[in-house]
Design an enzyme around this catalytic site. Structure first.
Site, PDB file in Angstrom:
ATOM      1  N   LYS A  83       0.786  -1.456   0.386  1.00  0.00           N
ATOM      2  CA  LYS A  83       0.206  -0.134   0.091  1.00  0.00           C
ATOM      3  C   LYS A  83       0.552   0.988   0.395  1.00  0.00           C
ATOM      4  O   LYS A  83       2.121   1.313   0.706  1.00  0.00           O
ATOM      5  CB  LYS A  83      -0.981   0.451   0.475  1.00  0.00           C
ATOM      6  CG  LYS A  83      -1.822   1.005   1.057  1.00  0.00           C
ATOM      7  CD  LYS A  83      -2.686   0.635   2.320  1.00  0.00           C
ATOM      8  CE  LYS A  83      -2.243   1.573   4.062  1.00  0.00           C
ATOM      9  NZ  LYS A  83      -3.520   2.060   4.626  1.00  0.00           N
ATOM     10  N   ARG A  94     -10.571  -1.097   7.395  1.00  0.00           N
ATOM     11  CA  ARG A  94      -9.263  -2.428   8.490  1.00  0.00           C
ATOM     12  C   ARG A  94      -8.721  -1.572  10.181  1.00  0.00           C
ATOM     13  O   ARG A  94      -8.074  -2.771  10.285  1.00  0.00           O
ATOM     14  CB  ARG A  94      -8.208  -2.908   7.515  1.00  0.00           C
ATOM     15  CG  ARG A  94      -6.827  -1.545   7.259  1.00  0.00           C
ATOM     16  CD  ARG A  94      -6.114  -0.982   8.165  1.00  0.00           C
ATOM     17  NE  ARG A  94      -5.113  -0.838   7.568  1.00  0.00           N
ATOM     18  CZ  ARG A  94      -4.285   0.298   7.748  1.00  0.00           C
ATOM     19  NH1 ARG A  94      -4.682   0.597   9.652  1.00  0.00           N
ATOM     20  NH2 ARG A  94      -3.011   0.344   7.384  1.00  0.00           N
ATOM     21  N   GLN A 153     -12.653   7.763  10.456  1.00  0.00           N
ATOM     22  CA  GLN A 153     -12.116   6.678  11.554  1.00  0.00           C
ATOM     23  C   GLN A 153     -12.844   6.808  12.546  1.00  0.00           C
ATOM     24  O   GLN A 153     -13.239   5.641  13.294  1.00  0.00           O
ATOM     25  CB  GLN A 153     -10.760   6.918  11.823  1.00  0.00           C
ATOM     26  CG  GLN A 153      -9.411   6.469  10.980  1.00  0.00           C
ATOM     27  CD  GLN A 153      -9.222   5.631  10.672  1.00  0.00           C
ATOM     28  OE1 GLN A 153      -9.647   4.855  11.469  1.00  0.00           O
ATOM     29  NE2 GLN A 153      -9.012   4.900   9.741  1.00  0.00           N
ATOM     30  N   ASP A 177     -15.956  16.872  18.189  1.00  0.00           N
ATOM     31  CA  ASP A 177     -15.050  17.310  17.072  1.00  0.00           C
ATOM     32  C   ASP A 177     -14.569  18.748  17.917  1.00  0.00           C
ATOM     33  O   ASP A 177     -15.579  19.512  18.229  1.00  0.00           O
ATOM     34  CB  ASP A 177     -15.675  16.762  16.466  1.00  0.00           C
ATOM     35  CG  ASP A 177     -14.723  17.000  14.819  1.00  0.00           C
ATOM     36  OD1 ASP A 177     -13.936  15.883  14.572  1.00  0.00           O
ATOM     37  OD2 ASP A 177     -14.320  18.299  14.213  1.00  0.00           O
TER      38      ASP A 177
END
Ligand SMILES: NC(=O)c1ccc[n+]([C@@H]2O[C@H](COP(=O)([O-])OP(=O)(O)OC[C@H]3O[C@@H](n4cnc5c(N)ncnc54)[C@H](O)[C@@H]3O)[C@@H](O)[C@H]2O)c1
Length: 325
Positions: A73, A116, A144, A165
């Site tokens: 990657k 992942r 994420q 946030d």
């Protein structure tokens, strides 16, 4: 007969394969078992840093024989991209045929990176969080935050997510989206402390910084809670990290590598990495009171566990464009 063409999969194509979180979790668990048993190949990731600061582009190769997966990657992370209206994480993945070395596919890696990483948090949580965990705190409501919650809801019966946030509009949008998507209570909170206290699981997913802003203080993380530091140690004060009973990572050699690069300068001894947890070489959670934490750095192993799932599904369903080599 072998087909000397590769499959190109755009971001839309990768998403269209619709590979599910349970499948990804299973592949990741196999990959970490193989890694823990010393049956996978994964050199530390070399990187370049255009523009300096916290920008990076990393090369992440891995070979997992049990999953018949080999490839690399090439992924970038540029914190300033948010101001340009561009994603923070971008890149491509090349999947090779482990039998011949021939390139099989080139695919966008943004979706894989998100999925992942969420799965890695969930896999760590399976070993380190309390099984009845239901309240999740999320700090940094971007890509994420979404995939980590998706991973966690595949392992736990979640009731509430508390989201913070620095941009209140983003935590509000995230809460609405998560409540609809997962049918859970989702609350946008106005301070980092509110997103940490009273949670069974805490995920920090703001920007990775070499000099941590260290906002989360000692005493905020509840006894019995588990924390996943997707953004390395950027969010946590060293005294807050020192409070945990078990500090883990996904791969200890890569953690040492990052320490040499200037990250993780004030962390406790590593209890176990994910390969050691999955193979049972080291225990996970041993009591309901323990505070546990993982700093998963993100490994080529994760990506190469997921890429064959995407490739196989795309081939089956005729997704993507065949290109000459
Ligand atoms: N460990 C891994 O395997 C792995 C893999 C991929 C990404 N990452 C890291 O995860 C982090 C998030 O990535 P992303 O793709 O979700 O990025 P993103 O840009 O989609 O989201 C980041 C969010 O954090 C918010 N934010 C910034 N500073 C904050 C602060 N101090 N407190 C709360 N929120 C803050 C931003 O407004 C934004 O909404 C990055 O640091 C990235 O490098 C880690």
């Amino acid at each position: 007969m072998n087909d000397p063409r590769l499959l190109y999969l755009s971001q839309t194509d990768v998403v269209a394969t619709d590979v599910g979180m349970p499948e990804i979790l299973e592949a990741l668990e196999t990959a970490f078992r193989e890694h823990g048993e010393g049956r996978a190949e994964m050199p530390p990731k070399p990187g370049i840093h255009p523009g300096g600061g916290d920008n990076f582009i990393h090369a992440m190769p891995a070979y997992i024989p049990a999953l018949e997966s080999a490839g690399v990657k090439w992924v970038s992370g540029f914190p300033g991209n948010q101001h340009l209206g561009l994603p923070y994480i971008n890149g491509l993945l090349v999947l090779n045929d482990p039998a011949t070395g021939m390139p099989l596919a080139v695919m966008d890696c943004v979706w894989i990176t998100g999925a992942r990483t969420g799965a890695a948090t969930a896999l760590s949580a399976k070993y380190l969080a309390r099984a009845e965990s239901s309240v999740v705190g999320v700090l940094g409501c971007g890509v994420q935050a979404r995939t980590n919650l998706e991973g966690l809801q595949a392992v736990f019966t979640l009731g509430t997510v508390k989201a913070y946030d620095i941009h209140a509009s983003l935590s509000e949008a995230y809460s609405l989206e998560m409540a609809t998507r997962f049918g859970i209570e989702a609350v946008a909170v106005s301070s980092p402390e509110e997103a940490v206290r009273g949670c069974d699981i805490v995920v920090t997913a703001g920007p990775i910084l070499k000099t941590p802003h260290a906002t989360i203080q000692a005493g905020w993380l509840d006894k019995g809670a588990f924390a996943s530091l997707v953004d390395f140690d950027s969010y946590w004060h060293p005294e807050a990290i020192a409070e945990v009973d078990k500090f883990c990572t996904d791969d200890t050699p890569q953690l040492r590598f990052y320490q040499k690069e200037g990250y993780f300068q004030q962390i406790p001894p590593v209890h176990a990495d994910l390969g050691e947890l999955v193979t049972g070489r080291k225990p996970g959670r041993e009591s309901p009171e323990e505070r546990t934490m993982t700093a998963n750095l993100g490994m080529a192993l994760d990506d190469m566990a997921v890429a064959p799932l995407i490739y196989k599904k795309a081939r089956q369903e005729g997704i993507g464009v065949r290109l000459p080599l």
